[in-house]
Design a protein around this motif. Structure first.
Motif, short mmCIF file in Angstrom:
data_model
loop_
_atom_site.label_atom_id
_atom_site.label_comp_id
_atom_site.label_asym_id
_atom_site.label_seq_id
_atom_site.Cartn_x
_atom_site.Cartn_y
_atom_site.Cartn_z
N LEU A 88 0.83 -1.20 0.00
CA LEU A 88 0.00 0.00 0.00
C LEU A 88 0.87 1.26 0.00
CD1 LEU A 88 -3.23 0.88 1.44
CD2 LEU A 88 -1.38 1.96 2.67
N LEU A 89 1.86 1.30 0.87
CA LEU A 89 2.73 2.48 0.95
C LEU A 89 3.55 2.65 -0.32
CD1 LEU A 89 3.92 2.26 4.66
CD2 LEU A 89 2.26 3.84 3.67
N ALA A 92 1.30 4.00 -2.99
CA ALA A 92 0.99 5.41 -2.75
C ALA A 92 2.17 6.30 -3.13
CB ALA A 92 0.63 5.63 -1.29
N SER A 96 2.05 8.87 -6.21
CA SER A 96 2.27 10.28 -5.90
C SER A 96 3.36 10.87 -6.78
CB SER A 96 2.65 10.44 -4.43
OG SER A 96 2.95 11.77 -4.12
N ALA A 104 -1.57 9.14 -5.88
CA ALA A 104 -1.29 8.49 -4.60
C ALA A 104 -2.49 7.65 -4.15
CB ALA A 104 -0.95 9.53 -3.53
N SER A 108 -2.23 3.68 -4.01
CA SER A 108 -2.42 2.97 -2.75
C SER A 108 -3.46 1.86 -2.90
CB SER A 108 -2.80 3.93 -1.63
OG SER A 108 -4.04 4.54 -1.91
N GLY A 111 -1.71 -0.83 -4.88
CA GLY A 111 -0.74 -1.50 -4.01
C GLY A 111 -1.41 -2.43 -3.02
N LEU A 112 -2.53 -2.02 -2.45
CA LEU A 112 -3.26 -2.87 -1.52
C LEU A 112 -3.80 -4.11 -2.22
CD1 LEU A 112 -4.08 -3.06 1.42
CD2 LEU A 112 -6.19 -1.88 0.85
#
Length: 138
Positions: A88-89, A92, A96, A104, A108, A111-112
Motif C-alpha cells: 500500500l505504501l 501510494a 504520488s 497516490a 495505494s 498496491g493494496l
C-alpha cells in the motif's frame, strides 16, 4: 512451537476436525492476566476448529494436543500484516510521484490489491507445505 489442547469433533477420511478448547495465554482467567479470552468472545462466538492430518487414528471425543511448527505463526503474521501495508505504501509513493494526490490514492488502492494477491498466492503455496500445517502431537 505453539501448542493448544482440543477435542476431536469429526473424522473425514485421513483428517480429524479439532475444536480448540481454550484461547489465550493461560493466564487469562487469573488475577492480573490479560483477559484476552474474554475479549475474544466479543468478536468470535463460534469455537475455533482446524482440520489436521490424523495419522494415529484418533477417535471422536478424544482430547489431543495440536502443535504448530515454530516460526510459522510469526511468518504468517508478518506476511498478513506487513506485506499488504508495504505494498500500500509503495503504491501510494509511486502514484504520488507519477500523478500527485490522485495518483497516490490510485497507487495505494493498486498496491493494496497487489499485496492481497501476493498474500493469496503465498497462502496457496503454504497449503502444500506439510511443515507449516498444524499436527496432532502423539
Amino acid at each position: 512451537m505453539n501448542e493448544a489442547w482440543g477435542t476431536v469433533v469429526a473424522l473425514v477420511g485421513e483428517q480429524a476436525t479439532i475444536r480448540i478448547d481454550e484461547t489465550g495465554c493461560g493466564r487469562c482467567r487469573q488475577p492480573g492476566g490479560c483477559g484476552g479470552s474474554q475479549a475474544a468472545t466479543l468478536f468470535c462466538h463460534t469455537p475455533r476448529t482446524f482440520c489436521v492430518p490424523n495419522p494415529d487414528g484418533r477417535q471422536v471425543g478424544e482430547r489431543v494436543q495440536v502443535v504448530l511448527a515454530g516460526g510459522s505463526l510469526g511468518r504468517s503474521a508478518l506476511h498478513a500484516y506487513v506485506q499488504p501495508l508495504l505494498a500500500l505504501l509503495g503504491g501510494a509513493l509511486a502514484g504520488s510521484a507519477i500523478a500527485g494526490e490522485a495518483g497516490a490514492i490510485g497507487g495505494s488502492v493498486a498496491g493494496l490489491l497487489l499485496g492481497w494477491l501476493l498474500l493469496r498466492r503465498a497462502q496457496m503455496r503454504w497449503r502444500q507445505e506439510h511443515g507449516l500445517q498444524p499436527s496432532i502431537r502423539s
